[in-house]
Write a protein that holds these residues in place. Sequence first.
Motif, short mmCIF file in Angstrom:
data_model
loop_
_atom_site.label_atom_id
_atom_site.label_comp_id
_atom_site.label_asym_id
_atom_site.label_seq_id
_atom_site.Cartn_x
_atom_site.Cartn_y
_atom_site.Cartn_z
N GLU A 31 24.16 4.86 45.87
CA GLU A 31 23.55 4.38 44.63
C GLU A 31 22.38 3.46 44.97
O GLU A 31 22.57 2.42 45.60
CB GLU A 31 24.57 3.66 43.76
N ALA A 32 21.18 3.88 44.54
CA ALA A 32 19.95 3.15 44.80
C ALA A 32 19.41 2.53 43.52
O ALA A 32 18.20 2.36 43.37
CB ALA A 32 18.92 4.08 45.42
N SER A 33 20.30 2.16 42.63
CA SER A 33 19.90 1.65 41.31
C SER A 33 19.14 0.33 41.45
O SER A 33 19.66 -0.64 41.97
CB SER A 33 21.15 1.42 40.44
N LEU A 34 17.91 0.31 40.98
CA LEU A 34 17.11 -0.91 40.86
C LEU A 34 16.70 -1.00 39.41
O LEU A 34 15.76 -0.34 38.97
CB LEU A 34 15.89 -0.88 41.78
N GLU A 35 17.41 -1.81 38.66
CA GLU A 35 17.33 -1.83 37.22
C GLU A 35 15.89 -2.01 36.72
O GLU A 35 15.25 -3.00 37.00
CB GLU A 35 18.20 -2.96 36.66
N GLY A 36 15.41 -1.00 35.99
CA GLY A 36 14.07 -1.04 35.43
C GLY A 36 13.00 -0.41 36.31
O GLY A 36 11.85 -0.27 35.88
N HIS A 37 13.36 -0.02 37.56
CA HIS A 37 12.36 0.51 38.49
C HIS A 37 12.88 1.75 39.24
O HIS A 37 12.56 1.95 40.41
CB HIS A 37 11.95 -0.58 39.48
N SER A 38 13.65 2.56 38.55
CA SER A 38 14.24 3.73 39.20
C SER A 38 13.19 4.72 39.70
O SER A 38 13.36 5.34 40.75
CB SER A 38 15.20 4.45 38.24
N ASP A 39 12.10 4.87 38.95
CA ASP A 39 11.08 5.83 39.37
C ASP A 39 10.46 5.45 40.71
O ASP A 39 10.23 6.31 41.57
CB ASP A 39 9.98 5.92 38.30
N ALA A 40 10.21 4.16 40.89
CA ALA A 40 9.61 3.71 42.15
C ALA A 40 10.57 3.94 43.32
O ALA A 40 10.15 4.40 44.39
CB ALA A 40 9.25 2.23 42.05
N VAL A 41 11.84 3.65 43.12
CA VAL A 41 12.82 3.84 44.20
C VAL A 41 12.98 5.32 44.51
O VAL A 41 13.07 5.72 45.68
CB VAL A 41 14.18 3.21 43.82
N ARG A 42 13.01 6.13 43.47
CA ARG A 42 13.14 7.59 43.69
C ARG A 42 12.01 8.09 44.59
O ARG A 42 12.25 8.91 45.50
CB ARG A 42 13.13 8.31 42.34
N THR A 43 10.81 7.62 44.39
CA THR A 43 9.68 8.05 45.21
C THR A 43 9.88 7.66 46.68
O THR A 43 9.60 8.46 47.59
CB THR A 43 8.37 7.43 44.68
N VAL A 44 10.38 6.46 46.92
CA VAL A 44 10.61 6.02 48.30
C VAL A 44 11.73 6.85 48.95
O VAL A 44 11.62 7.24 50.12
CB VAL A 44 10.93 4.52 48.36
N VAL A 45 12.80 7.14 48.20
CA VAL A 45 13.86 7.99 48.74
C VAL A 45 13.29 9.36 49.13
O VAL A 45 13.63 9.90 50.20
CB VAL A 45 15.01 8.16 47.72
N GLU A 46 12.42 9.90 48.31
CA GLU A 46 11.82 11.20 48.63
C GLU A 46 10.98 11.12 49.90
O GLU A 46 10.96 12.07 50.70
CB GLU A 46 10.98 11.68 47.45
N GLN A 47 10.32 9.99 50.11
CA GLN A 47 9.56 9.82 51.36
C GLN A 47 10.48 9.73 52.56
O GLN A 47 10.22 10.34 53.61
CB GLN A 47 8.67 8.59 51.26
N PHE A 48 11.57 8.99 52.43
CA PHE A 48 12.53 8.90 53.53
C PHE A 48 13.18 10.26 53.81
O PHE A 48 13.57 10.54 54.95
CB PHE A 48 13.61 7.87 53.20
N ALA A 49 13.30 11.10 52.79
CA ALA A 49 13.91 12.42 52.97
C ALA A 49 13.12 13.26 53.96
O ALA A 49 13.70 14.09 54.69
CB ALA A 49 14.01 13.14 51.62
#
Length: 381
Positions: A31-49
Amino acid sequence: MKITRVETFMVAPRWLFVRLETNDGVVGWGEASLEGHSDAVRTVVEQFAEYLVGSDPGRIEDHWQVMTKSGFYRGGPVFGSAVAGIDQALWDIKGKALGVPVHDLLGGAVRDRIRMYGWAGGDDPSGITDAIQAQLDVGLTAVKMNASGKMGPIGTVAEIDGVLERVAAAREVLGPDRDVAVDFHGRFTLANARRIAPLLEPLRPFFIEEPVVPENSHLIRQFAQATSIPIATGERLYNRQDFLPVLQAGIAVAQPDLSHAGGISEVRRIAALAEVYDVQLAPHCPLGPIALAACLQVGFATPNFLIQEQSIGIHYNQGAELLDYVLDKSPLRFVNGNIERLTGPGLGIEVDEAAVRSADARGHTWRSPLWRHSDGSVAEW
């Protein structure tokens, strides 16, 4: 075993789940929940992928080092949350592959159950006693409440009295054998916090949380010298280096968030550092079931673990509840105010993948509220 796929799911009410799949069919959830900033975290996860796909999921520490140190720009809540979600999923895979819960991989259990607490309002003076009673009715023996809603830089008599009245009402419902933690939520200036804390001492709060905003952590020592109430902070601190100054300043409870502070790997290190300062661990977790399971796995293997926050019934949960995304709800049920030691492999819960995929199709757009003072200036939420 190799990682073949990395997916993210934005699910109500405000969470971001991460799914890692391997060529052996083992799936790990984080769970990478960052309240209010999920879109930004999703982008970083995709880069790490891009780095993770094709790699060995068992090399958890090496992956953590790469994700946190190979980039020139690093740290902070967005990167920390992306790393946290992936780290949790890697530990989930490791435990499932070996057929053991994560706490066994962290050295084994040091306790059989973990005390839990729930949220009971406080922003609004109405309904606090009913909210606390509702938490007691489900078996909890501890609650946390906000000290106030919007608070001026120097509180009025009415604002200060309002804080005292709400906490007193909570103490009356709880009695002497149950606990109330009081969250200042970074809404108080140092002067205001120092003024109010001694007035709360006769009500014996379990702890005062975030007496000042994390940017002002250098002021914690002054607050600690003004009160005997234990001080808790840490939900907006993201690594050991962030925690060291507040540990040295005299906090009693460290509250890293396993979905923001680098996941299981880093929070274990924060816990060990806290132990050097005789400080207890109480992870921040007003989030989903995967984050809660990760917190519990750390808690079962951590000697200086105090209590665990959870989000069942919290006011943020609109559109979904914590247990909506797990197939078997029994591991996360309260037993006499505790959750019993998780025994399933990995994080110890079974994620309802169909429910997660369905929720992701709807997504969410949760944002932090914007508050303003009466003069129009921005107020701390």
